[in-house]
Write a protein that holds these residues in place. Sequence first.
Motif: not given
Length: 306
Positions: A111, A113-114, A116, A282, A285
């Motif tokens: 998943r 993240g913000r 990315r 980055t 998750r």
Amino acid sequence: MRPVHTALAVLVAAVWGFNFVVIEIGLGHFPPLLLSALRFLVAALPAVFFVGRPKVAWKWILGVGLALGVAKFGLLFTGMAAGMPAGLSSLVLQVQAVFTALIAAVVLRERPGRVRLAGMGVALVGIAVAAVDRGTSAPVTGFLLVVAAAVCWGVSNVLTRKAAPPDALNFMVWVCAVPVLPLFGLSLLVEGPERDLAALRALDWSGAAVIGYVAWVSTVFGFGAWGYLLRRYPASSVAPFSLLVPVFGMSSAALVLGEAVTPLRWVAAALLVGGVAATSLTPPRGARTPLSAASPPGAAAASPVR
């Protein structure tokens, strides 16, 4: 990193960036699919006798070899032959970091993240700006082929992650051996035996130097040096140097080939490099490291082939 290793990382980025200029020159000697086939023939076949048997299942070697060697490089070389400039190709190809992250989110359930997600958005805006810049000067066929090559690179990155090769050099040598016959076959089918034979008969020192560079300098030296750095330092220390590849690619294309770098293209470069940096560096998750942290612009750890 020690200064000598920092210099080595910059040198590898320069080698990979200049590789796009060499490819452009090589396309004046060979049809694109034939040039790609010769690259892998010269780089991989001698090396398979020194790296030993493959250390991962053949399905992964074949999958990555077809996605990376046949599809990605076949499309990239064909796109450049269709008129995509070398410098712009070195830049646009880096959007594969976004495709890698998107495919990994679906296949590997990683998943983003913000940060990315924001990086993907910025990189895609950069691609849109590059498309506008290219569309004002020539048809966008070559541009679309290079974007398609980036998609195929993303597929190969995820396959490499699934393969999890214990020996990156062994894996990549065998991966590079896979595309040789398919690319020769496609060249005969698409480009024609007459055109291929004419190119081979006209082989001169300049053409041989092109093959030597893309095979031994860009592939063998580049991958060997990058792998050496990754064995000594964390991926997060090595990966940022890969963002220099389009910088060297665009600057060397301007110096050697006389390619113009428009203000719009600089805007696209800033957006793409910034977006790729946020996407690649980055961690998603639930992942220990970014999928692309160990390789040149967004590529999987074991596939820094340019």
